[in-house]
Design an enzyme around this catalytic site. Structure first.
Site, short mmCIF file in Angstrom:
data_model
loop_
_atom_site.label_atom_id
_atom_site.label_comp_id
_atom_site.label_asym_id
_atom_site.label_seq_id
_atom_site.Cartn_x
_atom_site.Cartn_y
_atom_site.Cartn_z
N GLU A 271 -5.78 -2.63 -0.35
CA GLU A 271 -4.70 -1.63 -0.37
C GLU A 271 -5.27 -0.21 -0.35
OE1 GLU A 271 -2.11 -3.01 0.39
OE2 GLU A 271 -2.45 -5.04 -0.36
N GLU B 204 0.79 -1.24 0.00
CA GLU B 204 0.00 0.00 0.00
C GLU B 204 0.82 1.29 0.00
OE1 GLU B 204 0.41 -2.12 2.60
OE2 GLU B 204 0.29 -1.10 4.53
N ASN B 205 1.95 1.35 -0.70
CA ASN B 205 2.72 2.61 -0.75
C ASN B 205 1.77 3.76 -1.07
OD1 ASN B 205 5.18 0.93 -0.76
ND2 ASN B 205 4.46 0.42 -2.81
N1 BES Z 1 1.16 -4.33 3.79
C1 BES Z 1 0.86 -5.55 3.13
C2 BES Z 1 2.00 -6.07 2.28
C3 BES Z 1 3.13 -6.70 3.06
C4 BES Z 1 2.98 -7.96 3.59
C5 BES Z 1 4.33 -6.06 3.22
C6 BES Z 1 4.00 -8.55 4.31
C7 BES Z 1 5.36 -6.62 3.93
C8 BES Z 1 5.21 -7.88 4.48
C9 BES Z 1 -0.37 -5.40 2.24
O1 BES Z 1 -1.27 -4.43 2.64
C10 BES Z 1 -1.07 -6.71 2.31
O2 BES Z 1 -1.62 -7.03 3.32
N2 BES Z 1 -1.05 -7.47 1.23
C11 BES Z 1 -1.64 -8.77 1.17
C12 BES Z 1 -2.88 -8.77 0.35
C13 BES Z 1 -4.13 -8.68 1.12
C14 BES Z 1 -5.33 -8.73 0.18
C15 BES Z 1 -4.28 -9.70 2.20
C16 BES Z 1 -0.66 -9.70 0.51
O3 BES Z 1 0.39 -9.24 0.07
O4 BES Z 1 -0.94 -10.89 0.43
ZN ZN Z 2 -2.54 -4.87 4.21
#
Ligand code: BES
Ligand code: ZN
Length: 958
Positions: free
Chosen positions: A386, A352-353
């Site tokens: 995001e 989510e940058n």
């Molecule tokens: N902030 C996370 C991405 C992330 C995950 C960064 C682990 C660093 C370490 C993002 O908002 C997120 O949660 N992404 C999920 C998708 C979501 C629909 C559950 C993902 O990457 O699976």
């Molecule tokens: Zn997230």
């Protein structure tokens, strides 16, 4: 501590002299990587640019500020001016890709100090004219800054340490300037590179993944979420490429630098924000865009993907979802633009940058010809997730990572609301029960689970932070927030949220700040609660696990108990609340909804839950509460009857299938699957299959398997026939989203249980494709299951064909279907060869390595091969693939999922002991969970196998 300046280790220094100064910058980058590998746990003494290195000092267990992982509070950043130049071609001499950078950070001194600690990891600093790797000046007049006495890199805690001759003055502002080089590695973290081939041309993208602690790998920064600042970013890049960052591109110039004609793109300053939300990208991507109510929305991807319109769906749903959240939060979107970009190499699903969201390609790109309805749903939900963070997480940020669960749990809950708004006909809101609540029950029912909330002091090292990105934070977080929104009512929940976001905009919070605002909203709207939001939620947030609530409808007696998969397991962590919860109970009597009740103590009596005659009670409607329900036998019998006879309430009952537990006898639970042959609906089937999957895992190597398959085949046959009929012999797609899902379930289970008609069908489709690879006759919805079953039934011819298609796939979503199907072969030699491919980035992208190993382990033939493979290569996998996100705990859980014998338990314990030195990083907890799960499985099998075998044998009879 050693000398000032940067360091070159001895062998590399000597090489540098031989090669001449021209190659120095890149050699230095190499030396950084080299030294950091070498001295993971040791202090490296920097030298003053010389050719010798000081002896490595043994790490004294000192308690200097630079030995601590948390920054001191003495300095507060205000703004950064950062210029970065990623080189998208390999350096001829070193073979490395690098980036160079210059940065000035302006900070305020909040407490007098003679020490500057700023995060820095794997960066190598240029010695400036003052003989140091940094220059300190005072900003905006005032007293001159003290000069630098020593500076060095502290590897373990990832700091650039700068000791000063004199003190910084309270309330004064300073500028710290540095020049540095880093490697643009293919390691998916910090500033990294992603590679792909388009129309025969190899291309490189420079991109970032900062969360949680890798911004410090791109430039020196105060890399903690509460150290918010304004960022002025400038990117230097080649002609023909575009540069993107959080802010809008502001100005472009075309200077000559280092003898090259380059482009310089400067971005508008960001809002005040955390470092982990920064993003910088240089690529030759294309984009599609629209302006909705004055807001610029752009979707970026590989040019070919954009040309094939694969960005259209994302573009279409982004506007509506943003509008939904503006309304939900009662706050307008805080930025002037919203960019989203699909990257060929990306570790998580999406990030989510702020203003520039990054995705893996499968999570953003949609193609009518290739994508299934499930792919489409994932895209809508992940975009929604995001975008939800743009306010919750980005505008208002938790102070420290220990509260990560609130950030991720919140987004994981409201992603369903946003996706539902964009695609109202899909009814996605129902799916949270299966995808989050039930999924996390399995983990949270272990004695080795953990509470949502962690102590600040327990979360310090990057690996400890990474470990928090688990099912508890995401799915339990989502589940308890959904419960909270449900008992406050959505309207009140939204009101509290809105004042919270307003109050803390551009600032930081702790999770109780949200409780404060929700409590205020509850009072203002006269919501009757049995306590404050704090007292109710503390029970769910501070203690692990969840209760099973048992209702005796013969008396109205009700009680709660900590639900444990293995009731004899030892809960060693005491809870100040004694593992009792304040439980909201929505319920109905014989189909009529009743007023909500609260169970606030261990036992109680609700006289109106007492029934007579044919009346029955059903509690926890829609599974809106984070708990399980059990009843007296009489009520169960009546509920089973309703299941068998009444359609309307059926979908509300999917929590009934609690097969794996001792709260009801396994065979009673199995009885609930008998009605499935009459049911064509997705929710009950999916719920049953989720549970029956556990049976497959436990029994697919035992004598139970045959009768079980026979029973399931019998149950699925009418459903298979139903879908055959409504699709006109598989020529049409069912109308509804859920029907499309259940069609896949029907085919998948029918083929898996050996139904001949199904197997013939898929083989025919697959061979039609093989004989004419240009036209794939298989509908995208069915591809995953058809590919898997065809490859399972086939040999190396089918496998090699699928591999070739995988390598040539024009869209990642198609490649992913093939990648998982390739793990379905029953040939051990093909599986072993495939395992070898997983660790070769030319064969399988790094982002996909661990999930591919897990796919192989899910195959009963591949299970032990994958386990052997992981054990044998643990330290390699760990160092090469161990960074970042969930993939590591998924790997450990995935390869041990079937474990259910004493022998496997011993192996697992041995594995833990053997690798204690190497470690398990973000998979540490998964090792404990796997051990406990194995113990529970062993017990469960020994107690239930005989009965289950008899039950399936009896029920399988025609
Ligand atoms: N902030 C996370 C991405 C992330 C995950 C960064 C682990 C660093 C370490 C993002 O908002 C997120 O949660 N992404 C999920 C998708 C979501 C629909 C559950 C993902 O990457 O699976
Ligand atoms: Zn997230």
């Amino acid at each position: 501590m050693g000398e000032k300046g940067f360091y070159i280790s001895k062998p590399v220094g000597v090489v540098a002299i031989i090669l001449g100064v021209g190659a120095l910058a890149t050699i230095i980058a190499l030396s950084v990587v080299y030294d950091q590998e070498k001295s993971k746990n040791n202090e490296v003494s920097p030298t003053n640019g010389g050719t010798t290195s000081n002896p490595i000092t043994t790490p004294t267990p000192s308690n200097e500020p630079w030995d601590k992982y948390r920054l001191p509070t003495s300095l507060v950043p205000d703004q950064y001016h950062v210029t970065l130049w990623p080189r998208l071609t390999r350096n001829e001499t070193t073979g490395l890709y690098i980036f160079t950078g210059k940065s000035t950070v302006e900070f305020v001194c909040a407490e007098e100090t003679d020490l500057i600690l700023i995060h820095s990891n794997k960066l190598n600093y240029t010695t400036l004219e003052n003989g140091h790797s940094a220059r300190l000046t005072s900003a905006g007049g005032g007293v001159a800054a003290p000069s630098i006495k020593h500076s060095w890199l502290k590897i373990e805690t990832q700091y650039l340490v700068i000791q000063l001759d004199g003190k910084l003055v309270k309330d004064q502002r300073y500028h710290l300037y540095t020049e540095f080089t880093g490697e643009l590695a293919d390691d998916l973290g910090g500033f990294y590179r992603s590679e792909y081939t388009e129309n025969g041309v190899d291309k490189v993208v420079a991109t970032t993944q900062m969360q949680p602690t890798d911004a410090r790998k791109a430039f020196p920064c105060f890399d903690e979420p509460a150290m918010k600042a304004v960022f002025y970013i400038t990117l230097i890049h080649q002609h023909g490429t575009i540069a993107l960052s959080n802010g809008m591109e502001n100005s472009k110039s075309f200077p000559i630098m280092e003898g090259q004609n380059v482009l310089v793109t400067a971005f508008a300053p960001t809002k005040k924000m955390s470092t982990y939300l920064l993003a910088f990208i240089v690529s030759d991507f294309g984009f599609v865009s629209e302006i909705t109510e004055g807001l610029l929305i752009r979707i970026y991807a590989r040019k070919n993907a954009i040309a094939a319109n694969q960005g259209e769906y994302a573009l279409n749903v982004t506007g509506p979802i943003l509008k939904f959240f503006e309304d939900y939060y009662n706050a307008s979107y805080p930025l002037p633009k919203s960019d989203q970009i699909a990257l060929p190499d990306f570790n998580a699903g999406a990030m989510e940058n702020w203003g520039l969201i990054t995705y893996r390609e499968t999570a953003l790109l949609y193609d009518t010809e290739f994508s299934s309805n499930s792919n489409k749903e994932r895209i809508a939900s992940i975009i929604s997730h995001e975008l939800a963070h743009m306010w919750f997480g980005n505008l208002v940020t938790l102070r420290w990572w220990n509260d990560l669960w609130l950030n991720e749990g919140f987004a994981s809950y409201v992603e369903y609301l946003g996706a539902d708004y964009a695609e109202p006909s899909w009814n996605v809101k129902d799916l949270i029960v299966l995808s989050d609540v039930h999924r996390v029950f399995a983990v949270d029912a272990l004695a080795s689970s953990h509470p949502l909330s962690s102590n600040v002091d327990d979360i310090q090292k990057p690996a400890q932070i990474s470990e928090l990105f688990d099912a508890i934070s995401y799915s339990k977080g989502a589940s308890v927030l959904r419960m909270l929104s449900d008992f406050l009512t959505e309207d009140v929940f939204k009101k509290g949220l809105s004042t919270y976001l307003n109050k803390f905009a551009y600032g930081n919070t702790v999770y109780t700040d949200l409780w404060d605002h929700l409590q205020e909203a509850a009072v203002a709207n006269s919501v009757a609660l049995p306590g404050t939001v704090h007292t109710i939620m503390n029970r769910w947030v501070l203690q692990m696990g969840f209760p099973v609530v048992t209702i005796d409808t013969t008396t109205g007696a009700i009680h709660q108990k900590h639900f444990l998969l293995d009731p004899e397991s030892n809960v060693t962590v005491p809870s100040e609340f004694n593992y009792e919860w304040i439980v909201p109970i929505r319920w109905m009597k014989t189909g009529n909804p009743q007023a909500q009740k609260w169970l606030v103590k261990k036992t109680d009596t609700f006289v109106d839950m007492k029934t007579s005659g044919a009346d029955w009670v059903l509690a926890n409607l829609n599974v809106s509460g984070y708990y399980r329900v059990n009843y007296d036998q009489g009520n169960w019998d009546k509920l089973l009857d309703v299941l068998n006879n009444s359609h309307q309430v059926r979908h509300k009952l999917c929590d009934m299938i609690i097969i794996r537990t001792k709260i009801i006898k396994t065979v009673l639970a199995l009885d609930t699957t008998k009605y499935l042959s009459k049911d064509m609906e997705y929710m009950p089937w999916e719920s049953a299959l989720d549970n029956l999957d556990y049976f497959s895992l436990m029994f697919d190597r035992s004598e139970v398997y045959g009768p079980m398959q026979a029973y399931l085949k019998k149950q699925v046959t009418p459903v298979f026939n139903y879908y055959k009929e409504i699709t006109g012999n598989w020529t049409k797609v069912p109308d509804g989203h859920m029907e499309q899902y259940n069609q896949v379930n029907a085919i998948s289970l029918a083929c898996r249980t050996g139904m001949e008609e199904c197997q013939t069908l898929i083989k025919t489709w697959f061979s039609a494709w093989m004989s004419n690879p240009e036209t794939n006759p298989i509908h995208p919805n069915l591809r995953s299951t058809v590919y898997c079953n065809a490859i399972a039934a086939g040999g190396d011819k089918e496998w090699d064909f699928a591999w070739k298609q995988f390598k040539n796939a024009a869209i990642a979503i198609e490649a992913d279907k093939l990648r998982s199907a390739l793990a379905c072969t029953k040939q051990p030699w093909l599986l072993n060869r495939y395992l070898e491919y997983t660790l070769d980035p030319n064969m399988i992208r790094k982002q996909d390595a661990t999930s591919t190993i897990v796919y192989i382990a899910q195959n009963v033939v591949g299970q032990s091969l994958a386990w052997d493979f992981v054990r044998a290569r643990w330290s390699y996998i760990f160092t090469q693939y161990g960074g970042g996100s969930f993939s590591f705990s998924n790997l450990v859980n995935g390869v041990t999922e079937r474990f259910s014998t004493e022998f496997e338990l011993q192996q697992l314990k041995q594995f833990k002991a053997d690798n204690a030195e190497v470690g398990f990083g973000s998979g540490t907890l998964a090792v404990e969970q796997s051990i406990e799960r194995t113990i529970a499985n062993i017990k469960w099998i020994s107690e239930n196998e005989k009965e289950i075998l008899d039950w399936f044998t009896a029920e399988a009879k025609p």
